[in-house]
Design an enzyme around this catalytic site. Structure first.
Site, short mmCIF file in Angstrom:
data_model
loop_
_atom_site.label_atom_id
_atom_site.label_comp_id
_atom_site.label_asym_id
_atom_site.label_seq_id
_atom_site.Cartn_x
_atom_site.Cartn_y
_atom_site.Cartn_z
N ARG A 150 -10.63 -8.16 -2.18
CA ARG A 150 -11.79 -7.69 -2.98
C ARG A 150 -11.86 -8.38 -4.28
O ARG A 150 -13.01 -8.29 -4.79
CB ARG A 150 -11.37 -6.03 -3.28
CG ARG A 150 -11.42 -5.29 -2.09
CD ARG A 150 -10.78 -3.84 -2.36
NE ARG A 150 -11.18 -2.88 -1.21
CZ ARG A 150 -10.89 -1.62 -1.23
NH1 ARG A 150 -9.97 -1.35 -2.01
NH2 ARG A 150 -11.26 -0.95 -0.06
N GLN B 133 -0.15 3.90 1.19
CA GLN B 133 -0.25 4.66 2.26
C GLN B 133 1.03 4.58 3.26
O GLN B 133 1.20 5.30 4.06
CB GLN B 133 -1.58 4.11 3.05
CG GLN B 133 -2.59 4.63 2.18
CD GLN B 133 -4.05 4.04 2.54
OE1 GLN B 133 -4.21 3.98 3.88
NE2 GLN B 133 -4.81 3.72 1.93
N ARG C 263 -15.71 0.50 -0.15
CA ARG C 263 -15.74 0.42 -1.47
C ARG C 263 -16.47 -0.58 -2.19
O ARG C 263 -17.16 -0.37 -3.25
CB ARG C 263 -14.32 0.39 -2.04
CG ARG C 263 -13.19 1.59 -1.64
CD ARG C 263 -12.11 2.10 -2.38
NE ARG C 263 -11.31 2.94 -1.89
CZ ARG C 263 -11.97 4.18 -1.95
NH1 ARG C 263 -12.99 4.77 -2.37
NH2 ARG C 263 -11.07 5.17 -1.17
N ASP D 57 -7.76 1.35 -6.38
CA ASP D 57 -9.29 1.44 -5.64
C ASP D 57 -10.37 1.69 -6.70
O ASP D 57 -11.72 1.67 -6.33
CB ASP D 57 -9.14 2.78 -4.69
CG ASP D 57 -8.41 2.31 -3.38
OD1 ASP D 57 -8.08 1.23 -3.18
OD2 ASP D 57 -8.10 3.28 -2.74
N SER E 65 0.80 -0.92 -0.07
CA SER E 65 0.00 0.25 -0.09
C SER E 65 0.90 1.08 -0.09
O SER E 65 1.94 1.27 0.76
CB SER E 65 -0.75 -0.01 1.14
OG SER E 65 -1.57 1.29 1.23
#
Length: 295
Positions: free
Chosen positions: A207, A35, A250, A176, A33
């Protein structure tokens, strides 16, 4: 000095006072990630000796790393970015006047509403066609899915255009967006050929598995073959479907635009609080009726 006060690997944590910098170099995977990388970049200038980050393996969501560096420079700290190394000098941040742009990830769901509606004219505020956000790629993706975006003053206008029969896209730098694009393709009968979805397995949920489960409810599928995914669209949507969100904001928002074409029930809708707490209110404001079923 960080310790787990209960179960190892889980909060709560006890973090003791910083005892001094022991190293100014770290290696971190680039495919988990961005992030994590951004977090280390932003704290780097506060260390006495700065920080050098070496990115290992495949690098995903690179536009967000570059966006972090750009914003840090705006606030007084210039990072040196190369292909696999980020050098962050020690130094103070300075306050400047700054206007926060709208979130392109959140905006992407309104592109999906426009794509699935019979007619659409949606105006979105505080977005820029030259945004540094990786998810601004939704503008280019949605041209193939039937949505044109143009600026009218300070607003971005979404309108309908003819969609393509198929789309190929590498989501390495905008993962995303994958759920939203997959749902639109499934509902509109557009075949999709996707790469760069590997990081979706380690998000709020797996996901890829979640998409496969939920898309099958509308007669579509997401098939994997050697790090590539093929979206098989639905031959016809059901009148109604109930969707699981897997505790993932999401998933909830990617599936919601199906309400333009069918009756939709979303389990655990409160998950949107993570990134877009007013999402359901905004849908109501656009004219959708909402009701909460008994749990």
């Amino acid at each position: 000095d960080i310790s787990y006060t209960e179960e190892s690997g889980y909060p709560p944590l006890e973090i003791k006072q910083f005892s001094g910098q022991k190293s100014n170099a770290l290696s971190i995977r680039g495919d988990v990630s961005s992030q994590f990388i951004s977090a280390l970049m932003m704290v780097g200038p506060t260390f006495p000796n700065g920080l050098t980050l070496t990115l290992e393996g495949k690098i995903g969501s690179r536009p967000y790393i570059e966006m972090t560096a750009s914003l840090m420079e705006l606030f007084g700290v210039k990072c040196d970015l190369s292909d696999r190394q980020i050098n962050i000098p020690s130094g103070p941040y300075h306050s400047v006047e700054f206007t926060v742009e709208s979130d392109w990830s959140g905006a992407s769901y309104w592109f999906a509403f426009a794509a699935l509606a019979n007619e659409a004219e949606i105006m979105l505020p505080r977005l820029s066609q030259t945004s540094l956000q990786g998810d601004s790629a939704i503008m280019d993706i949605m041209v193939s899915l039937g949505v044109q975006s143009t600026m009218e003053g300070s607003l971005m206008k979404l309108t309908k255009i003819r969609n393509a029969k198929s789309i190929s896209w590498d989501f390495t730098h905008c993962p995303d967006l994958a759920q939203t694009v997959a749902v639109v393709c499934a509902a509109k009968g557009i075949e999709g050929n996707f790469t760069g979805l590997e990081s979706l397995r380690i998000k709020e949920t797996d996901r890829i598995a979640a998409l496969q489960n939920e898309l099958r409810k509308i007669g579509a599928d997401l098939m994997e073959n050697d790090h590539a995914w093929k979206l098989i669209p639905s031959a016809g949507l059901p009148a109604k479907a109930q969707f699981n969100t897997y505790k993932d904001h999401r998933m909830a928002m990617a599936l919601a635009p199906l309400a333009t074409l069918m009756e939709v029930e979303i389990e655990n809708p409160a998950v949107v609080r993570k990134s877009y707490p007013m999402f359901w209110k905004d849908m109501e404001g656009m004219g959708w009726g909402m009701s909460e079923t008994a749990k």
